[in-house]
Enzyme design. Structure first.
Site, short mmCIF file in Angstrom:
data_model
loop_
_atom_site.label_atom_id
_atom_site.label_comp_id
_atom_site.label_asym_id
_atom_site.label_seq_id
_atom_site.Cartn_x
_atom_site.Cartn_y
_atom_site.Cartn_z
N GLY A 1 -49.03 11.50 33.41
CA GLY A 1 -47.71 11.65 34.03
C GLY A 1 -46.61 11.08 33.16
O GLY A 1 -45.55 11.70 32.98
N GLY B 1 -51.99 7.98 31.81
CA GLY B 1 -51.20 8.28 30.62
C GLY B 1 -50.57 9.67 30.69
O GLY B 1 -49.64 9.99 29.96
N HIS C 1 -48.95 12.86 11.10
CA HIS C 1 -48.78 14.32 10.97
C HIS C 1 -47.67 14.87 11.85
O HIS C 1 -46.97 15.81 11.45
CB HIS C 1 -50.08 15.04 11.33
CG HIS C 1 -51.17 14.86 10.32
ND1 HIS C 1 -52.27 15.70 10.25
CD2 HIS C 1 -51.35 13.93 9.35
CE1 HIS C 1 -53.07 15.30 9.28
NE2 HIS C 1 -52.54 14.22 8.73
N ARG D 1 -46.09 20.12 4.58
CA ARG D 1 -46.62 20.93 5.68
C ARG D 1 -46.32 20.27 7.04
O ARG D 1 -46.05 20.96 8.02
CB ARG D 1 -48.11 21.22 5.52
CG ARG D 1 -49.02 20.02 5.62
CD ARG D 1 -50.46 20.43 5.24
NE ARG D 1 -51.44 19.44 5.61
CZ ARG D 1 -51.66 18.30 4.95
NH1 ARG D 1 -50.90 17.98 3.89
NH2 ARG D 1 -52.60 17.46 5.34
N HIS E 1 -46.79 1.13 38.19
CA HIS E 1 -47.73 0.17 38.77
C HIS E 1 -49.16 0.42 38.28
O HIS E 1 -49.94 -0.51 38.14
CB HIS E 1 -47.69 0.23 40.30
CG HIS E 1 -47.94 1.60 40.84
ND1 HIS E 1 -47.04 2.64 40.65
CD2 HIS E 1 -48.98 2.14 41.53
CE1 HIS E 1 -47.54 3.73 41.22
NE2 HIS E 1 -48.71 3.45 41.75
N CYS F 1 -49.23 4.51 32.32
CA CYS F 1 -49.40 4.77 33.75
C CYS F 1 -50.90 4.73 34.03
O CYS F 1 -51.65 4.15 33.25
CB CYS F 1 -48.73 6.09 34.17
SG CYS F 1 -49.43 7.59 33.45
N GLY F 2 -51.34 5.31 35.13
CA GLY F 2 -52.77 5.24 35.44
C GLY F 2 -53.60 5.99 34.42
O GLY F 2 -54.60 5.48 33.90
C1 RB5 Z 1 -50.07 6.29 40.15
O1 RB5 Z 1 -50.95 6.17 41.21
C2 RB5 Z 1 -50.57 7.33 39.16
O2 RB5 Z 1 -50.51 8.59 39.75
C3 RB5 Z 1 -49.77 7.27 37.88
O3 RB5 Z 1 -49.86 5.99 37.35
C4 RB5 Z 1 -50.22 8.15 36.73
O4 RB5 Z 1 -51.60 8.08 36.55
C5 RB5 Z 1 -49.74 9.51 36.69
O5 RB5 Z 1 -50.08 10.25 35.73
#
Ligand code: RB5
Length: 157
Positions: free
Chosen positions: A70, A68, A98, A133, A9, A65-66
Site C-alpha cells: 500500500g 510494503g 539501475h 542504458r 501502524h 506499512c504491513g
Molecule cells: C494496515 O492494516 C495494512 O493494511 C497496511 O499497513 C498495509 O499493509 C497496506 O498495504
C-alpha cells in the site's frame, strides 16, 4: 544524504530500527511518523515522504506499512517518486543502481528487523550508475510521467 522515513501502524514496529540503522550509517533522517501503534492510513504517510522528496527536503525515502504494498502504491502517485517493495538485498541496491529507485517500501509484517536492517543498508549505500542504458530507460519512465502527470520531461519532479 537525507532520507525521510514514515510508517503506518503496520510498519510502526520496524520504524525505529530503520531510523537507528540509517543514523548509524551517517544518514540524516527525517522522521515523518507515525509515532504510535494507533491505526492510521498509509497514504498519508507515503504522501508525506513523497512531498519531502518533491520539496528537496530529502533525497530519498523509506515507507513502511504491513506489507510494503500500500505504501509503495501510494508513494508512486507522487511525481518524481520511484518506489518499490524490496525484501531482498539484490533488489534493494539494484533498484537504485539501475532504476534510480528513490523510495524503498518495506513490509513489517513480512520481514523481521534483521532483514530490514540489511535492506536499509543496501538501499542507502547504493547510487544510480548513470550508465547509458539505465539513463535511457529512466528518461522513458520520466517521459511516461510527463505525459500522464503533466510533469516536465527529463526532470525529477
Ligand atoms: C494496515 O492494516 C495494512 O493494511 C497496511 O499497513 C498495509 O499493509 C497496506 O498495504
Amino acid at each position: 544524504m537525507r532520507i525521510a522515513v514514515a510508517a503506518d501502524h503496520g510498519g510502526f514496529p520496524l520504524k525505529q530500527r530503520v531510523i537507528d540503522e540509517l543514523r548509524r550509517m551517517g544518514v540524516d533522517v527525517i522522521d515523518l511518523g507515525t509515532h504510535s501503534a494507533d491505526p492510521v492510513d498509509y497514504p498519508d504517510f507515503a504522501e508525506a515522504v513523497g512531498q519531502a522528496i518533491i520539496t528537496g527536503e530529502a533525497e530519498r525515502g523509506i515507507v513502511i506499512c504491513g506489507s510494503g504494498v500500500g505504501a509503495s502504491v501510494a508513494a508512486n502517485k507522487l511525481p518524481g517518486v520511484r518506489a518499490a517493495v524490496a525484501h531482498d538485498t539484490y533488489s534493494a541496491h539494484q533498484g537504485v543502481e539501475h532504476d534510480d529507485m528513490n523510495v524503498l517500501a518495506l513490509g513489517a509484517r513480512v520481514i523481521g528487523p534483521e532483514v530490514a536492517t540489511e535492506l536499509v543498508r543496501a538501499f542507502a549505500a547504493a547510487r544510480f550508475s548513470g550508465e547509458e542504458r539505465h539513463a535511457r530507460r529512466l528518461a522513458k519512465v520520466q517521459a511516461i510521467e510527463a505525459r500522464t502527470m503533466g510533469t516536465k520531461e527529463g526532470s525529477n519532479v
